[in-house]
Design an enzyme around this catalytic site. Structure first.
Site, mmCIF file in Angstrom:
data_model
loop_
_atom_site.group_PDB
_atom_site.id
_atom_site.type_symbol
_atom_site.label_atom_id
_atom_site.label_comp_id
_atom_site.label_asym_id
_atom_site.label_seq_id
_atom_site.Cartn_x
_atom_site.Cartn_y
_atom_site.Cartn_z
ATOM 1 N N SER A 11 0.842 -1.201 0.000
ATOM 2 C CA SER A 11 0.000 0.000 0.000
ATOM 3 C C SER A 11 0.872 1.244 0.000
ATOM 4 C CB SER A 11 -0.923 0.006 1.225
ATOM 5 O OG SER A 11 -0.177 0.311 2.391
ATOM 6 N N SER A 37 0.811 3.714 2.221
ATOM 7 C CA SER A 37 0.784 4.395 3.519
ATOM 8 C C SER A 37 2.146 4.920 3.956
ATOM 9 C CB SER A 37 0.230 3.464 4.597
ATOM 10 O OG SER A 37 1.134 2.412 4.868
ATOM 11 N N LYS A 54 5.115 0.656 9.513
ATOM 12 C CA LYS A 54 4.927 2.067 9.829
ATOM 13 C C LYS A 54 6.208 2.589 10.479
ATOM 14 C CE LYS A 54 0.502 1.597 8.748
ATOM 15 N NZ LYS A 54 -0.041 2.120 7.473
ATOM 16 N N SER A 102 -3.023 6.843 5.799
ATOM 17 C CA SER A 102 -2.369 5.759 6.523
ATOM 18 C C SER A 102 -3.264 5.254 7.641
ATOM 19 C CB SER A 102 -1.035 6.239 7.118
ATOM 20 O OG SER A 102 -0.468 5.255 7.955
#
Length: 267
Positions: free
Chosen positions: A87, A89, A144, A228
């Site tokens: 993704s 994010s 993250k 995100s």
């Protein structure tokens, strides 16, 4: 499907078959050969001897694959593991289709599948890019950036991140980047980490009152701040969910030919 579990099972099965052959089945084949030669009036030729001592196909496969599978398991569990970014994010730091390497021993050695730490070698630092098991579904891996350590006070308002009451330093780098029209690219500093983030000036984005990170937990955010799914929505990441520290991009593949032009360290 849990690949780590499949790998552990494959190593266990092939290792057991190989061990049984070493301690038992091989001796039975040799005993069968000795008995056959003792009952013959002439010496058996090489073809007959090979037929009597030939390994069954499960043993042949186990002997061939066990060392390879064991090395892969050890490397993947304790040294480095590859992941693909699914993704956006973490844009602009990581793009969809990037293949990354994750250091499995930076934060300590963990047993595969159980994910239990057996050797403590270090703790996550603010600004690290970390892979972890999603708290709401541990079968899914997330990536993250660490913005909050245990005991930190975290707040996010007006597209500004605050850590322990102080605004995190950032400055405009590009007000309309070609790779993300409509976004603003910033340089941001978290601890000793300088990295890039995106903000969308037309979207108010999420607002979050101050929270305190509990002991043994971490607060995670994506660099693509307005796109995100991170700790602002679902909370903290427990220490036992940590997989490792992402440190490099080694390939990019978006469905065409793989590209190695974007090989780089992750800031």
């Amino acid at each position: 499907m849990d690949f780590s579990l499949l790998l552990v099972v494959a190593v266990a099965v092939t290792g057991l078959v190989w061990l049984l052959d070493v301690v038992w089945w091989r001796r039975r084949r040799r005993a069968r050969l000795v008995a056959a030669e003792a009952g013959e009036s002439v010496t058996l030729d090489d073809t007959a001897r090979r037929k009597l001592t030939r390994e069954p196909w499960p043993v042949d496969y186990a002997r061939s694959f066990f060392p390879v599978l064991l090395i892969v398991l050890l490397l993947r569990s304790f040294i480095v593991e590859p992941f693909q970014i699914p993704s956006g994010s973490m844009r602009p730091t990581l793009e969809v289709g990037d293949f990354i390497l994750v250091n499995k021993f930076t934060y300590g050695l963990r047993l595969p599948v159980a994910n239990t730490k057996v050797l403590d070698l270090g703790e996550p630092e603010r600004g690290d890019v970390m892979v972890f098991r999603f708290p709401e579904d541990p079968s899914v891996d997330f990536i993250k950036r660490v913005v909050g350590l245990p005991g930190d006070r975290i707040r996010y308002e007006g597209k500004q991140l605050y850590v322990n009451g102080k605004p995190v330093t950032k400055e405009v780098a590009d007000r309309n980047p070609e790779t993300a029209p409509g976004e603003v690219r910033f340089k941001e500093w978290l601890g000793e980490h300088e990295h890039a983030i995106y903000n969308n000036p037309r979207d108010p984005g999420p607002q979050m009152r101050e929270v305190v990170v509990p002991p043994g937990h971490y607060f995670m955010m994506g660099d693509n701040r307005d796109h995100s799914n991170d700790s602002r929505y679902w909370g903290f990441v427990p220490e036992e969910n940590i997989v490792g520290k992402a440190f490099a991009v080694w390939m990019h593949w978006d469905g065409g030919l793989p590209s190695f032009s974007s090989v780089r360290l992750i800031p």
